[in-house]
Design a protein around this motif. Structure first.
Motif, PDB file in Angstrom:
ATOM      1  N   MET A   4       0.819  -1.224   0.000  1.00  0.00           N
ATOM      2  CA  MET A   4       0.000   0.000   0.000  1.00  0.00           C
ATOM      3  C   MET A   4       0.849   1.269   0.000  1.00  0.00           C
ATOM      4  O   MET A   4       0.441   2.290  -0.531  1.00  0.00           O
ATOM      5  CB  MET A   4      -0.904   0.029   1.243  1.00  0.00           C
ATOM      6  N   GLY A   5       2.005   1.204   0.639  1.00  0.00           N
ATOM      7  CA  GLY A   5       2.895   2.371   0.681  1.00  0.00           C
ATOM      8  C   GLY A   5       3.308   2.768  -0.727  1.00  0.00           C
ATOM      9  O   GLY A   5       3.325   3.954  -1.082  1.00  0.00           O
ATOM     10  N   LYS A   8       0.346   4.503  -2.380  1.00  0.00           N
ATOM     11  CA  LYS A   8       0.135   5.893  -1.965  1.00  0.00           C
ATOM     12  C   LYS A   8       1.216   6.807  -2.548  1.00  0.00           C
ATOM     13  O   LYS A   8       0.920   7.901  -3.046  1.00  0.00           O
ATOM     14  CB  LYS A   8       0.105   6.008  -0.441  1.00  0.00           C
ATOM     15  N   GLN A  45       0.596   9.910  -5.010  1.00  0.00           N
ATOM     16  CA  GLN A  45       1.052  11.249  -4.596  1.00  0.00           C
ATOM     17  C   GLN A  45       1.954  11.854  -5.687  1.00  0.00           C
ATOM     18  O   GLN A  45       1.788  13.012  -6.061  1.00  0.00           O
ATOM     19  CB  GLN A  45       1.832  11.146  -3.265  1.00  0.00           C
ATOM     20  N   ARG A  92      -5.490  11.761   0.386  1.00  0.00           N
ATOM     21  CA  ARG A  92      -5.814  10.888   1.517  1.00  0.00           C
ATOM     22  C   ARG A  92      -6.538   9.661   0.968  1.00  0.00           C
ATOM     23  O   ARG A  92      -7.217   9.730  -0.058  1.00  0.00           O
ATOM     24  CB  ARG A  92      -6.671  11.620   2.556  1.00  0.00           C
ATOM     25  N   LEU A  93      -6.347   8.544   1.648  1.00  0.00           N
ATOM     26  CA  LEU A  93      -7.004   7.306   1.231  1.00  0.00           C
ATOM     27  C   LEU A  93      -8.077   6.969   2.258  1.00  0.00           C
ATOM     28  O   LEU A  93      -7.836   7.022   3.457  1.00  0.00           O
ATOM     29  CB  LEU A  93      -5.978   6.169   1.157  1.00  0.00           C
ATOM     30  N   ALA A 121      -9.387   7.426  -3.249  1.00  0.00           N
ATOM     31  CA  ALA A 121      -8.400   8.470  -2.994  1.00  0.00           C
ATOM     32  C   ALA A 121      -9.035   9.831  -3.219  1.00  0.00           C
ATOM     33  O   ALA A 121      -9.750  10.038  -4.190  1.00  0.00           O
ATOM     34  CB  ALA A 121      -7.201   8.288  -3.908  1.00  0.00           C
TER      35      ALA A 121
END
Ligand code: DAH
Length: 341
Positions: A223-224, A227, A231, A245-246, A260
């Motif tokens: 997941m990192g 994101k 971004q 933001r998720l 998102a």
């Protein structure tokens, strides 16, 4: 007979001298050479003459007829040439005149945005892939872990086609993930732009719209990475400084699933009518590829993991350019389109 023939010849010469156009020539032809003309009449009377007279007047009449025919033909050719000549003069084109001005075309905002998305992801090593618009249930639903009676199918307002394989118009570009994973071995990094179709229309919905799907499958994807990738994308696409933001969500083909949001590009998070006062705008769906989906394409979920995301191109264009009505994209008024030179 002699005076009649001489008179006829004189008449013909006089009439021909006065004729001035092709219509006039046609009238003369009918008059002097047609079925009801004097020459036809005279030729018809030959039978009643004595043998000696016949010998004189037969050839004489035929010669006169041939002369008249030839004269008419010659005059016709000359009139036609004159007519052509004057048309060429009249219709002459002056290639040295300046033109009335040519307006330059511009890319459609949807094309602009799609290309921009492609460019940003190309910078991260993503390939661009496309799938069919008329898709099978397998690729649009089943292989994406929508069970036969899955309620999420209802939310897709699907157009079904009357084809041998019961194809449907794809409701999202997510099915291209399946094509990609069938075709390539991990690592896979791809984005897939294209048209999608849903039976839904109002000021903010069109039955045809555009999505871009993203897929990344490799060892250890988490997941990192998702994101950070999103971004990076939004930093490039909107001016830097837009937060994301998720929020937890649900899609059959991702687990966990998120939606998102980006901080509102209009008010920068303070709250305005665009973001309905919340400071955030929902922009895409995403998540970690569900292990069932990986199994459906023979990728071992114990060894590989992946993330996927899907976004609406119209929505991104609306936010980027501050467009208020989705219909503007499809009306194609030049006054609107010219702004995207
Ligand atoms: N296909 C979804 C839709 O059309 C969007 C989507 C959500 C795509 C989650 C994804 C995802 O790849 O992981 O609403």
């Amino acid at each position: 007979m002699k005076t009649t023939v001489q008179q006829l010849q004189a008449d013909f010469i006089a009439t021909m001298a006065a004729v001035s156009d092709l219509n006039g020539l046609e009238a003369i032809r009918v008059n002097f050479l047609g079925k009801k003309s004097q020459i036809s009449d005279l030729l018809g009377q030959l039978g009643k003459l004595s043998i000696d007279d016949k010998k004189i007047w037969g050839p004489r009449l035929n010669q006169l007829k041939a002369e008249m025919t030839a004269t008419l033909e010659e005059k016709t050719i000359s009139f036609e040439a004159d007519a052509l000549e004057s048309r060429l003069i009249e219709e002459r084109i002056d290639f040295t005149l300046p033109s009335s001005g040519i307006t330059k075309g511009s890319l459609h905002p949807i094309t602009h945005v799609t290309r921009q998305i492609q460019q940003i992801f190309a910078g991260l090593g993503y390939i661009v892939a496309e799938g069919p618009e008329a898709e099978t249930d397998h690729y649009n639903f089943s292989a994406l872990n929508f069970g036969k009676d899955h309620p999420a199918r209802d939310m897709h307002d699907t157009f079904y086609l009357d084809t041998p394989e019961n194809r449907l118009l794809r409701t999202h570009t997510s099915g291209v993930q399946i094509h990609l994973m069938e075709e390539y071995k991990p690592p896979i990094r791809a984005i897939t732009p294209g048209k999608v179709f849903r039976s839904d229309a109002d000021v903010s919905h069109s039955p045809v719209f555009h999505q871009v799907e993203g897929l990344y499958v490799d060892k250890g994807v988490n997941m990192g990475h998702l994101k950070a990738t999103l971004q990076h994308f939004f930093d490039q696409f909107f001016a830097k400084g837009s937060d994301i933001r998720l929020r937890p969500s649900y899609f059959p083909f991702t687990e966990p699933s998120v939606e998102a949001d980006v901080s509102c590009v209009i008010c920068k998070g303070k709250g305005c009518s665009m973001c309905k006062g919340s400071g955030w705008i929902e922009i895409l769906g995403a998540g970690m590829v569900d292990p069932n989906v990986l199994r459906n394409v023979n990728i071992d979920p114990e060894e590989y993991s992946g993330f996927a995301f899907g976004m609406g191109v119209e929505r991104l264009a609306i936010l980027k350019y501050g467009i208020t009505n989705i219909k503007l994209f499809y009306d194609n008024h030049t006054a609107f389109l010219e702004q995207f030179q």
